[in-house]
Motif scaffolding. Structure first.
Motif, mmCIF file in Angstrom:
data_model
loop_
_atom_site.group_PDB
_atom_site.id
_atom_site.type_symbol
_atom_site.label_atom_id
_atom_site.label_comp_id
_atom_site.label_asym_id
_atom_site.label_seq_id
_atom_site.Cartn_x
_atom_site.Cartn_y
_atom_site.Cartn_z
ATOM 1 N N ALA A 42 23.185 40.193 38.780
ATOM 2 C CA ALA A 42 22.522 39.551 37.801
ATOM 3 C C ALA A 42 23.320 39.658 36.406
ATOM 4 O O ALA A 42 23.174 38.913 35.468
ATOM 5 N N ARG A 43 24.332 40.949 36.394
ATOM 6 C CA ARG A 43 25.152 41.004 35.189
ATOM 7 C C ARG A 43 26.191 39.715 35.015
ATOM 8 O O ARG A 43 26.320 39.021 34.286
ATOM 9 N N LEU A 44 26.616 39.546 36.430
ATOM 10 C CA LEU A 44 27.630 38.241 36.316
ATOM 11 C C LEU A 44 26.784 37.123 36.116
ATOM 12 O O LEU A 44 27.262 36.120 35.589
ATOM 13 N N GLN A 61 33.960 40.065 41.138
ATOM 14 C CA GLN A 61 33.468 39.799 39.884
ATOM 15 C C GLN A 61 32.240 40.691 39.951
ATOM 16 O O GLN A 61 31.702 41.486 38.732
ATOM 17 N N GLN A 62 31.379 40.701 40.828
ATOM 18 C CA GLN A 62 30.298 41.409 40.834
ATOM 19 C C GLN A 62 30.377 42.922 40.854
ATOM 20 O O GLN A 62 29.694 43.609 40.066
ATOM 21 N N ARG A 122 28.326 44.746 24.824
ATOM 22 C CA ARG A 122 27.755 44.378 26.123
ATOM 23 C C ARG A 122 28.495 43.179 26.358
ATOM 24 O O ARG A 122 29.008 43.058 27.569
ATOM 25 N N LEU A 123 28.633 42.192 25.503
ATOM 26 C CA LEU A 123 29.077 40.757 25.812
ATOM 27 C C LEU A 123 30.769 41.005 25.880
ATOM 28 O O LEU A 123 31.294 40.454 26.790
ATOM 29 N N GLN A 124 31.437 41.683 25.258
ATOM 30 C CA GLN A 124 32.825 41.837 25.318
ATOM 31 C C GLN A 124 33.299 42.839 26.505
ATOM 32 O O GLN A 124 34.050 42.629 27.192
ATOM 33 N N ALA A 125 32.211 43.627 27.033
ATOM 34 C CA ALA A 125 32.516 44.406 28.167
ATOM 35 C C ALA A 125 32.343 43.422 29.621
ATOM 36 O O ALA A 125 33.272 43.554 30.370
ATOM 37 N N LEU A 126 31.370 42.617 29.348
ATOM 38 C CA LEU A 126 31.353 41.518 30.507
ATOM 39 C C LEU A 126 32.617 40.759 30.570
ATOM 40 O O LEU A 126 33.179 40.511 31.710
#
Length: 256
Positions: A170-172, A244-245, A210-214
Protein backbone atom coordinates in the motif's frame (compact mmCIF):
# COMPACT_ATOMS: atom_id res chain seq x y z
CA UNK A 1 -27.87 50.37 -7.22
CA UNK A 2 -27.48 50.86 -10.95
CA UNK A 3 -29.76 48.75 -13.17
CA UNK A 4 -26.60 47.99 -15.18
CA UNK A 5 -25.51 45.65 -12.40
CA UNK A 6 -28.35 43.27 -13.21
CA UNK A 7 -27.47 43.30 -16.89
CA UNK A 8 -24.19 41.46 -16.37
CA UNK A 9 -24.39 38.40 -14.08
CA UNK A 10 -20.59 38.16 -14.16
CA UNK A 11 -20.64 40.99 -11.63
CA UNK A 12 -21.81 38.51 -9.01
CA UNK A 13 -18.43 36.83 -9.32
CA UNK A 14 -16.56 40.11 -9.52
CA UNK A 15 -18.11 41.47 -6.35
CA UNK A 16 -17.16 38.25 -4.54
CA UNK A 17 -13.62 38.54 -5.90
CA UNK A 18 -13.27 42.16 -4.82
CA UNK A 19 -14.47 41.15 -1.37
CA UNK A 20 -11.73 38.49 -1.30
CA UNK A 21 -9.18 41.15 -2.25
CA UNK A 22 -10.14 43.77 0.30
CA UNK A 23 -11.63 41.81 3.22
CA UNK A 24 -8.41 42.14 5.20
CA UNK A 25 -8.90 45.92 5.04
CA UNK A 26 -12.36 45.68 6.53
CA UNK A 27 -14.34 45.67 3.30
CA UNK A 28 -17.68 43.85 3.33
CA UNK A 29 -20.35 43.57 0.68
CA UNK A 30 -23.33 45.82 1.45
CA UNK A 31 -26.61 44.08 2.23
CA UNK A 32 -28.41 45.77 -0.66
CA UNK A 33 -25.70 44.51 -3.02
CA UNK A 34 -26.01 41.01 -1.60
CA UNK A 35 -29.78 41.21 -2.10
CA UNK A 36 -29.32 42.07 -5.76
CA UNK A 37 -26.73 39.31 -6.16
CA UNK A 38 -29.20 36.89 -4.58
CA UNK A 39 -31.89 38.02 -7.01
CA UNK A 40 -29.56 37.36 -9.96
CA UNK A 41 -28.57 33.99 -8.51
CA UNK A 42 -32.19 32.95 -8.01
CA UNK A 43 -32.96 33.17 -11.71
CA UNK A 44 -31.18 31.58 -14.62
CA UNK A 45 -28.84 34.47 -15.45
CA UNK A 46 -25.79 32.67 -14.10
CA UNK A 47 -26.45 29.74 -16.41
CA UNK A 48 -25.58 31.92 -19.38
CA UNK A 49 -22.05 32.64 -18.19
CA UNK A 50 -19.41 30.84 -20.24
CA UNK A 51 -17.04 28.42 -18.53
CA UNK A 52 -14.10 30.62 -19.52
CA UNK A 53 -15.51 33.70 -17.76
CA UNK A 54 -16.43 31.76 -14.63
CA UNK A 55 -13.02 30.14 -14.45
CA UNK A 56 -11.23 33.43 -15.04
CA UNK A 57 -12.92 35.01 -12.03
CA UNK A 58 -12.44 31.91 -9.86
CA UNK A 59 -8.77 31.72 -10.80
CA UNK A 60 -8.24 35.37 -9.97
CA UNK A 61 -10.07 34.95 -6.67
CA UNK A 62 -7.77 32.07 -5.71
CA UNK A 63 -4.90 34.52 -5.90
CA UNK A 64 -6.48 37.15 -3.67
CA UNK A 65 -5.53 37.84 -0.07
CA UNK A 66 -8.61 36.10 1.36
CA UNK A 67 -9.79 33.51 -1.19
CA UNK A 68 -12.18 31.98 1.34
CA UNK A 69 -14.21 35.20 1.30
CA UNK A 70 -14.93 34.62 -2.38
CA UNK A 71 -16.57 31.30 -1.49
CA UNK A 72 -18.43 32.81 1.46
CA UNK A 73 -19.93 35.68 -0.54
CA UNK A 74 -21.09 33.37 -3.31
CA UNK A 75 -22.61 31.11 -0.67
CA UNK A 76 -24.45 33.99 1.00
CA UNK A 77 -26.01 35.15 -2.25
CA UNK A 78 -26.95 31.64 -3.40
CA UNK A 79 -24.57 31.55 -6.39
CA UNK A 80 -22.19 28.91 -5.05
CA UNK A 81 -24.59 26.00 -5.55
CA UNK A 82 -25.16 27.07 -9.17
CA UNK A 83 -21.60 27.84 -10.18
CA UNK A 84 -19.63 25.43 -7.99
CA UNK A 85 -22.02 22.78 -6.65
CA UNK A 86 -19.07 20.60 -5.60
CA UNK A 87 -18.19 23.28 -3.02
CA UNK A 88 -21.73 24.21 -2.02
CA UNK A 89 -21.70 22.57 1.42
CA UNK A 90 -18.21 23.70 2.40
CA UNK A 91 -19.08 27.09 3.98
CA UNK A 92 -21.62 25.31 6.21
CA UNK A 93 -19.02 22.91 7.61
CA UNK A 94 -18.14 23.55 11.28
CA UNK A 95 -14.46 23.87 10.39
CA UNK A 96 -14.92 26.29 7.50
CA UNK A 97 -13.51 29.36 9.32
CA UNK A 98 -10.36 27.39 10.05
CA UNK A 99 -10.07 26.26 6.44
CA UNK A 100 -10.52 29.84 5.22
CA UNK A 101 -7.48 30.88 7.27
CA UNK A 102 -5.41 27.98 5.91
CA UNK A 103 -6.02 28.74 2.23
CA UNK A 104 -3.82 31.88 2.09
CA UNK A 105 -0.96 29.93 3.67
CA UNK A 106 -0.56 28.10 0.38
CA UNK A 107 1.48 30.15 -2.07
CA UNK A 108 0.18 28.87 -5.39
CA UNK A 109 -3.33 29.13 -6.81
CA UNK A 110 -3.43 25.51 -7.94
CA UNK A 111 -2.56 24.45 -4.38
CA UNK A 112 -5.43 26.51 -2.96
CA UNK A 113 -7.74 24.99 -5.56
CA UNK A 114 -6.66 21.49 -4.57
CA UNK A 115 -7.16 22.18 -0.87
CA UNK A 116 -10.68 23.51 -1.45
CA UNK A 117 -11.72 20.45 -3.43
CA UNK A 118 -10.02 17.97 -1.11
CA UNK A 119 -11.72 19.55 1.90
CA UNK A 120 -15.11 19.58 0.19
CA UNK A 121 -14.81 15.95 -0.93
CA UNK A 122 -12.79 14.41 1.91
CA UNK A 123 -15.71 12.32 3.16
CA UNK A 124 -16.37 10.80 -0.25
CA UNK A 125 -14.92 7.50 -1.35
CA UNK A 126 -11.84 7.99 -3.48
CA UNK A 127 -13.56 7.09 -6.75
CA UNK A 128 -16.45 9.43 -6.00
CA UNK A 129 -14.15 12.31 -5.09
CA UNK A 130 -12.11 11.73 -8.24
CA UNK A 131 -15.23 11.82 -10.37
CA UNK A 132 -16.33 15.11 -8.81
CA UNK A 133 -12.94 16.70 -9.43
CA UNK A 134 -12.95 15.53 -13.04
CA UNK A 135 -16.48 16.83 -13.54
CA UNK A 136 -15.76 20.27 -12.14
CA UNK A 137 -12.48 20.68 -14.03
CA UNK A 138 -14.05 19.55 -17.30
CA UNK A 139 -17.00 21.89 -16.82
CA UNK A 140 -14.84 24.90 -16.00
CA UNK A 141 -12.09 23.96 -18.48
CA UNK A 142 -9.53 24.50 -15.76
CA UNK A 143 -5.82 24.02 -16.53
CA UNK A 144 -4.31 20.54 -16.25
CA UNK A 145 -2.04 21.72 -13.43
CA UNK A 146 -5.06 22.52 -11.24
CA UNK A 147 -6.84 19.27 -12.06
CA UNK A 148 -3.79 17.12 -11.46
CA UNK A 149 -2.99 18.73 -8.11
CA UNK A 150 -6.57 18.32 -6.91
CA UNK A 151 -6.67 14.68 -8.00
CA UNK A 152 -3.39 13.88 -6.26
CA UNK A 153 -4.52 15.43 -2.97
CA UNK A 154 -7.99 13.86 -3.11
CA UNK A 155 -6.58 10.41 -3.90
CA UNK A 156 -3.54 10.56 -1.67
CA UNK A 157 -4.55 12.12 1.63
CA UNK A 158 -6.05 9.01 3.23
CA UNK A 159 -3.13 6.66 2.55
CA UNK A 160 -0.61 9.36 3.45
CA UNK A 161 -2.27 10.11 6.77
CA UNK A 162 -2.56 6.38 7.51
CA UNK A 163 0.92 5.54 6.23
CA UNK A 164 2.35 4.09 9.49
CA UNK A 165 -0.44 1.49 9.54
CA UNK A 166 -0.10 0.47 5.87
CA UNK A 167 1.87 -2.49 4.55
CA UNK A 168 4.66 -2.23 2.00
CA UNK A 169 2.40 -2.80 -0.97
CA UNK A 170 0.00 0.00 0.00
CA UNK A 171 2.88 2.37 0.72
CA UNK A 172 4.38 1.60 -2.66
CA UNK A 173 1.00 2.20 -4.27
CA UNK A 174 0.85 5.67 -2.75
CA UNK A 175 4.35 6.52 -3.97
CA UNK A 176 3.46 5.33 -7.46
CA UNK A 177 0.15 7.19 -7.54
CA UNK A 178 1.96 10.39 -6.56
CA UNK A 179 4.72 9.61 -9.09
CA UNK A 180 7.36 10.39 -6.47
CA UNK A 181 10.24 8.70 -8.27
CA UNK A 182 9.82 10.55 -11.55
CA UNK A 183 8.64 13.87 -10.15
CA UNK A 184 10.27 14.47 -6.77
CA UNK A 185 10.19 18.21 -7.46
CA UNK A 186 6.47 18.14 -6.61
CA UNK A 187 7.01 16.90 -3.07
CA UNK A 188 7.13 20.38 -1.50
CA UNK A 189 3.89 21.44 -3.18
CA UNK A 190 2.08 18.19 -2.37
CA UNK A 191 3.27 18.27 1.23
CA UNK A 192 2.03 21.83 1.68
CA UNK A 193 -1.45 20.83 0.52
CA UNK A 194 -1.51 17.64 2.57
CA UNK A 195 -0.37 19.49 5.68
CA UNK A 196 -3.05 22.18 5.38
CA UNK A 197 -5.72 19.52 4.87
CA UNK A 198 -4.38 17.60 7.87
CA UNK A 199 -4.54 20.76 10.00
CA UNK A 200 -8.16 21.28 8.99
CA UNK A 201 -9.04 17.66 9.76
CA UNK A 202 -7.13 17.69 13.04
CA UNK A 203 -4.60 15.08 11.90
CA UNK A 204 -1.02 15.26 13.16
CA UNK A 205 1.32 14.49 10.30
CA UNK A 206 4.60 15.64 8.76
CA UNK A 207 3.70 15.15 5.12
CA UNK A 208 7.02 16.20 3.67
CA UNK A 209 8.94 13.79 5.92
CA UNK A 210 6.69 10.92 4.85
CA UNK A 211 6.92 11.73 1.17
CA UNK A 212 10.68 12.19 1.32
CA UNK A 213 11.03 8.89 3.19
CA UNK A 214 9.10 7.07 0.48
CA UNK A 215 11.10 8.73 -2.25
CA UNK A 216 14.39 7.94 -0.51
CA UNK A 217 13.48 4.31 0.01
CA UNK A 218 12.58 3.81 -3.64
CA UNK A 219 15.32 5.88 -5.25
CA UNK A 220 17.95 3.58 -3.76
CA UNK A 221 16.66 0.64 -5.79
CA UNK A 222 17.81 0.84 -9.40
CA UNK A 223 16.85 -1.56 -12.20
CA UNK A 224 20.39 -1.51 -13.59
CA UNK A 225 21.67 -2.97 -10.34
CA UNK A 226 19.18 -5.81 -10.59
CA UNK A 227 20.19 -6.38 -14.20
CA UNK A 228 23.81 -6.69 -13.11
CA UNK A 229 22.64 -9.36 -10.66
CA UNK A 230 21.20 -11.33 -13.57
CA UNK A 231 17.53 -10.35 -13.52
CA UNK A 232 15.77 -9.66 -16.82
CA UNK A 233 12.34 -9.60 -18.41
CA UNK A 234 9.41 -10.37 -16.13
CA UNK A 235 11.75 -11.56 -13.39
CA UNK A 236 13.35 -8.10 -13.35
CA UNK A 237 9.99 -6.38 -12.90
CA UNK A 238 8.91 -8.82 -10.20
CA UNK A 239 12.15 -8.45 -8.26
CA UNK A 240 12.08 -4.66 -8.57
CA UNK A 241 8.59 -4.53 -7.13
CA UNK A 242 9.47 -6.99 -4.37
CA UNK A 243 12.42 -4.92 -3.23
CA UNK A 244 10.44 -1.71 -3.46
CA UNK A 245 7.69 -3.19 -1.30
CA UNK A 246 10.26 -4.44 1.17
CA UNK A 247 11.96 -1.04 1.37
CA UNK A 248 8.64 0.71 1.93
CA UNK A 249 7.61 -1.81 4.60
CA UNK A 250 10.78 -1.16 6.59
CA UNK A 251 10.10 2.57 6.92
CA UNK A 252 9.21 3.80 10.37
CA UNK A 253 7.29 6.97 11.04
CA UNK A 254 7.67 8.31 14.54
CA UNK A 255 6.21 11.79 14.01
CA UNK A 256 2.59 10.64 14.29
Amino acid sequence: MSPAFAEDPLRVLRVARFAARYAHLGFAVAEETLALMHELSSGDELDYLTAERVWQEFDRALGETSPGVFIEVLHRCGALKTLFPELAQLPEAPGWPRLATLLPRLQEKHERFALLLAAALCERETDGATAEVEKLCQRLKSPKLYRDQALLICRGHRPLFELPQLDGDARLGLAQNLDLLRRPQRIDSLAACFDRLAQWLGVKVDSEARLQALHGALSGIEPKTLMQEGFSGKALGDELRRRQQEACAKLEFGEG
